[in-house]
Write a protein that holds these residues in place. Structure first.
Motif, PDB file in Angstrom:
ATOM      1  N   ARG A  87       0.846  -1.198   0.000  1.00  0.00           N
ATOM      2  CA  ARG A  87       0.000   0.000   0.000  1.00  0.00           C
ATOM      3  C   ARG A  87       0.880   1.246   0.000  1.00  0.00           C
ATOM      4  NH1 ARG A  87      -3.511  -1.377   5.223  1.00  0.00           N
ATOM      5  NH2 ARG A  87      -1.375  -1.273   5.989  1.00  0.00           N
ATOM      6  N   LEU A  88       0.359   2.318  -0.580  1.00  0.00           N
ATOM      7  CA  LEU A  88       1.076   3.591  -0.576  1.00  0.00           C
ATOM      8  C   LEU A  88       0.661   4.377   0.664  1.00  0.00           C
ATOM      9  CD1 LEU A  88       0.854   4.647  -4.330  1.00  0.00           C
ATOM     10  CD2 LEU A  88       2.540   3.215  -3.178  1.00  0.00           C
ATOM     11  N   VAL A  89       1.606   4.624   1.536  1.00  0.00           N
ATOM     12  CA  VAL A  89       1.356   5.375   2.763  1.00  0.00           C
ATOM     13  C   VAL A  89       1.684   6.836   2.454  1.00  0.00           C
ATOM     14  CG1 VAL A  89       1.910   5.627   5.195  1.00  0.00           C
ATOM     15  CG2 VAL A  89       1.987   3.346   4.122  1.00  0.00           C
ATOM     16  N   LEU A  90       0.639   7.653   2.323  1.00  0.00           N
ATOM     17  CA  LEU A  90       0.816   9.067   1.987  1.00  0.00           C
ATOM     18  C   LEU A  90       1.232   9.810   3.249  1.00  0.00           C
ATOM     19  CD1 LEU A  90      -2.305   9.431  -0.302  1.00  0.00           C
ATOM     20  CD2 LEU A  90       0.076   9.178  -1.006  1.00  0.00           C
ATOM     21  N   ILE A  91       2.448  10.377   3.230  1.00  0.00           N
ATOM     22  CA  ILE A  91       3.026  10.919   4.458  1.00  0.00           C
ATOM     23  C   ILE A  91       3.162  12.443   4.484  1.00  0.00           C
ATOM     24  CG2 ILE A  91       4.240   8.831   5.148  1.00  0.00           C
ATOM     25  CD1 ILE A  91       6.729   9.881   3.746  1.00  0.00           C
ATOM     26  N   HIS A  92       3.171  13.090   3.318  1.00  0.00           N
ATOM     27  CA  HIS A  92       3.376  14.544   3.323  1.00  0.00           C
ATOM     28  C   HIS A  92       2.980  15.130   1.974  1.00  0.00           C
ATOM     29  CE1 HIS A  92       5.117  18.409   4.314  1.00  0.00           C
ATOM     30  NE2 HIS A  92       5.899  18.356   3.262  1.00  0.00           N
ATOM     31  N   THR A  93       2.294  16.253   2.011  1.00  0.00           N
ATOM     32  CA  THR A  93       1.944  16.991   0.796  1.00  0.00           C
ATOM     33  C   THR A  93       2.609  18.349   0.870  1.00  0.00           C
ATOM     34  OG1 THR A  93      -0.176  15.848   0.650  1.00  0.00           O
ATOM     35  CG2 THR A  93       0.031  17.903  -0.589  1.00  0.00           C
ATOM     36  N   LYS A  98      -3.826   0.725  -3.115  1.00  0.00           N
ATOM     37  CA  LYS A  98      -4.531   1.234  -1.940  1.00  0.00           C
ATOM     38  C   LYS A  98      -3.657   2.258  -1.234  1.00  0.00           C
ATOM     39  CE  LYS A  98      -8.243  -1.365  -2.033  1.00  0.00           C
ATOM     40  NZ  LYS A  98      -9.584  -0.811  -2.130  1.00  0.00           N
ATOM     41  N   ALA A  99      -4.313   3.216  -0.582  1.00  0.00           N
ATOM     42  CA  ALA A  99      -3.615   4.277   0.143  1.00  0.00           C
ATOM     43  C   ALA A  99      -3.896   4.184   1.633  1.00  0.00           C
ATOM     44  CB  ALA A  99      -4.059   5.638  -0.367  1.00  0.00           C
ATOM     45  N   VAL A 100      -2.865   4.462   2.407  1.00  0.00           N
ATOM     46  CA  VAL A 100      -2.993   4.649   3.855  1.00  0.00           C
ATOM     47  C   VAL A 100      -2.675   6.114   4.090  1.00  0.00           C
ATOM     48  CG1 VAL A 100      -2.099   4.006   6.114  1.00  0.00           C
ATOM     49  CG2 VAL A 100      -2.277   2.273   4.307  1.00  0.00           C
ATOM     50  N   LEU A 101      -3.592   6.831   4.719  1.00  0.00           N
ATOM     51  CA  LEU A 101      -3.457   8.282   4.864  1.00  0.00           C
ATOM     52  C   LEU A 101      -2.797   8.639   6.190  1.00  0.00           C
ATOM     53  CD1 LEU A 101      -6.993   9.286   3.539  1.00  0.00           C
ATOM     54  CD2 LEU A 101      -4.898   8.819   2.246  1.00  0.00           C
ATOM     55  N   ARG A 102      -1.579   9.139   6.114  1.00  0.00           N
ATOM     56  CA  ARG A 102      -0.852   9.619   7.290  1.00  0.00           C
ATOM     57  C   ARG A 102      -0.576  11.112   7.190  1.00  0.00           C
ATOM     58  NH1 ARG A 102      -2.883   5.894   8.908  1.00  0.00           N
ATOM     59  NH2 ARG A 102      -1.991   3.922   9.593  1.00  0.00           N
ATOM     60  N   CYS A 103      -0.871  11.691   6.062  1.00  0.00           N
ATOM     61  CA  CYS A 103      -0.733  13.130   5.834  1.00  0.00           C
ATOM     62  C   CYS A 103      -2.065  13.792   6.186  1.00  0.00           C
ATOM     63  CB  CYS A 103      -0.393  13.378   4.354  1.00  0.00           C
ATOM     64  SG  CYS A 103      -0.563  15.088   3.819  1.00  0.00           S
ATOM     65  N   GLY A 133     -11.916  13.354   3.585  1.00  0.00           N
ATOM     66  CA  GLY A 133     -13.140  13.680   4.315  1.00  0.00           C
ATOM     67  C   GLY A 133     -14.127  14.465   3.471  1.00  0.00           C
ATOM     68  N   ARG A 134     -13.610  15.269   2.551  1.00  0.00           N
ATOM     69  CA  ARG A 134     -14.464  16.052   1.645  1.00  0.00           C
ATOM     70  C   ARG A 134     -14.777  15.313   0.349  1.00  0.00           C
ATOM     71  NH1 ARG A 134     -10.405  19.550   2.958  1.00  0.00           N
ATOM     72  NH2 ARG A 134      -9.640  19.591   0.815  1.00  0.00           N
ATOM     73  N   HIS A 135     -14.084  14.205   0.104  1.00  0.00           N
ATOM     74  CA  HIS A 135     -14.243  13.462  -1.151  1.00  0.00           C
ATOM     75  C   HIS A 135     -14.350  11.958  -0.887  1.00  0.00           C
ATOM     76  CE1 HIS A 135     -13.505  16.976  -3.654  1.00  0.00           C
ATOM     77  NE2 HIS A 135     -12.636  17.329  -2.721  1.00  0.00           N
ATOM     78  N   PRO A 136     -15.463  11.542  -0.296  1.00  0.00           N
ATOM     79  CA  PRO A 136     -15.633  10.115   0.039  1.00  0.00           C
ATOM     80  C   PRO A 136     -15.727   9.220  -1.197  1.00  0.00           C
ATOM     81  CG  PRO A 136     -17.656  11.324   0.429  1.00  0.00           C
ATOM     82  CD  PRO A 136     -16.600  12.339   0.122  1.00  0.00           C
ATOM     83  N   GLU A 137     -15.807   9.804  -2.375  1.00  0.00           N
ATOM     84  CA  GLU A 137     -15.860   8.994  -3.593  1.00  0.00           C
ATOM     85  C   GLU A 137     -14.566   8.204  -3.823  1.00  0.00           C
ATOM     86  OE1 GLU A 137     -14.824  13.235  -5.138  1.00  0.00           O
ATOM     87  OE2 GLU A 137     -15.990  12.358  -3.506  1.00  0.00           O
ATOM     88  N   TYR A 138     -13.530   8.514  -3.055  1.00  0.00           N
ATOM     89  CA  TYR A 138     -12.279   7.767  -3.156  1.00  0.00           C
ATOM     90  C   TYR A 138     -12.168   6.658  -2.120  1.00  0.00           C
ATOM     91  CZ  TYR A 138     -10.813  11.473  -6.322  1.00  0.00           C
ATOM     92  OH  TYR A 138     -10.743  12.344  -7.377  1.00  0.00           O
ATOM     93  N   ALA A 139     -13.275   6.273  -1.508  1.00  0.00           N
ATOM     94  CA  ALA A 139     -13.250   5.256  -0.457  1.00  0.00           C
ATOM     95  C   ALA A 139     -12.696   3.918  -0.943  1.00  0.00           C
ATOM     96  CB  ALA A 139     -14.652   5.062   0.122  1.00  0.00           C
ATOM     97  N   ASP A 140     -12.854   3.632  -2.229  1.00  0.00           N
ATOM     98  CA  ASP A 140     -12.349   2.367  -2.759  1.00  0.00           C
ATOM     99  C   ASP A 140     -10.822   2.339  -2.806  1.00  0.00           C
ATOM    100  OD1 ASP A 140     -12.767   4.384  -4.876  1.00  0.00           O
ATOM    101  OD2 ASP A 140     -12.010   2.839  -6.252  1.00  0.00           O
ATOM    102  N   VAL A 141     -10.197   3.514  -2.709  1.00  0.00           N
ATOM    103  CA  VAL A 141      -8.734   3.610  -2.768  1.00  0.00           C
ATOM    104  C   VAL A 141      -8.125   3.603  -1.360  1.00  0.00           C
ATOM    105  CG1 VAL A 141      -6.812   5.067  -3.544  1.00  0.00           C
ATOM    106  CG2 VAL A 141      -8.861   4.874  -4.941  1.00  0.00           C
ATOM    107  N   VAL A 142      -8.848   4.125  -0.393  1.00  0.00           N
ATOM    108  CA  VAL A 142      -8.300   4.313   0.956  1.00  0.00           C
ATOM    109  C   VAL A 142      -8.432   3.039   1.784  1.00  0.00           C
ATOM    110  CG1 VAL A 142      -8.494   5.643   3.092  1.00  0.00           C
ATOM    111  CG2 VAL A 142      -8.744   6.787   0.874  1.00  0.00           C
ATOM    112  N   ALA A 143      -7.293   2.581   2.294  1.00  0.00           N
ATOM    113  CA  ALA A 143      -7.251   1.352   3.092  1.00  0.00           C
ATOM    114  C   ALA A 143      -7.219   1.653   4.584  1.00  0.00           C
ATOM    115  CB  ALA A 143      -6.044   0.509   2.711  1.00  0.00           C
ATOM    116  N   GLY A 144      -6.820   2.817   4.942  1.00  0.00           N
ATOM    117  CA  GLY A 144      -6.739   3.127   6.376  1.00  0.00           C
ATOM    118  C   GLY A 144      -6.040   4.418   6.622  1.00  0.00           C
TER     119      GLY A 144
END
Length: 94
Positions: A35-41, A70-75, A83-94
């Motif tokens: 999974r891709l753990v998104l850590i910083h933008t 799949k993405a894990v959101l740490r950023c 939270g504003r775009h729940p249409e990406y729920a299929d991509v988000v793993a945690g």
């Protein structure tokens, strides 16, 4: 602005080229499950408040969806964007 987001796998970041030649980036690491753990933008300050980070996030989620990743959101920005775009729920793993 109509630039495309691309995945720079060597640098482990999604990138969006900006008009002045700089780059907005969403950094990630790959966890043990692939999974891709998104850590910083990061967006250059002169582009803050222009929707660049949201464009980058949407492009990154789109690319992950296309690749079946799949993405894990740490950023925190990515958490807020999701939270504003729940249409990406299929991509988000945690």
């Amino acid at each position: 602005m109509d630039a495309e987001v691309f995945d720079n796998t060597d640098q482990r970041r999604f990138e969006l080229d900006l008009p002045d030649g700089s780059t907005a980036a969403a950094y990630y690491r790959v966890d043990e499950e692939g999974r891709l753990v998104l850590i910083h933008t990061e967006v250059p300050p002169e582009f803050w408040g222009m929707g660049i980070a949201s464009q980058l996030a949407a492009g990154a989620f789109h690319l992950m969806r296309q690749a079946g990743r799949k993405a894990v959101l740490r950023c925190q920005f990515m958490v807020n964007f999701f939270g504003r775009h729940p249409e990406y729920a299929d991509v988000v793993a945690g």
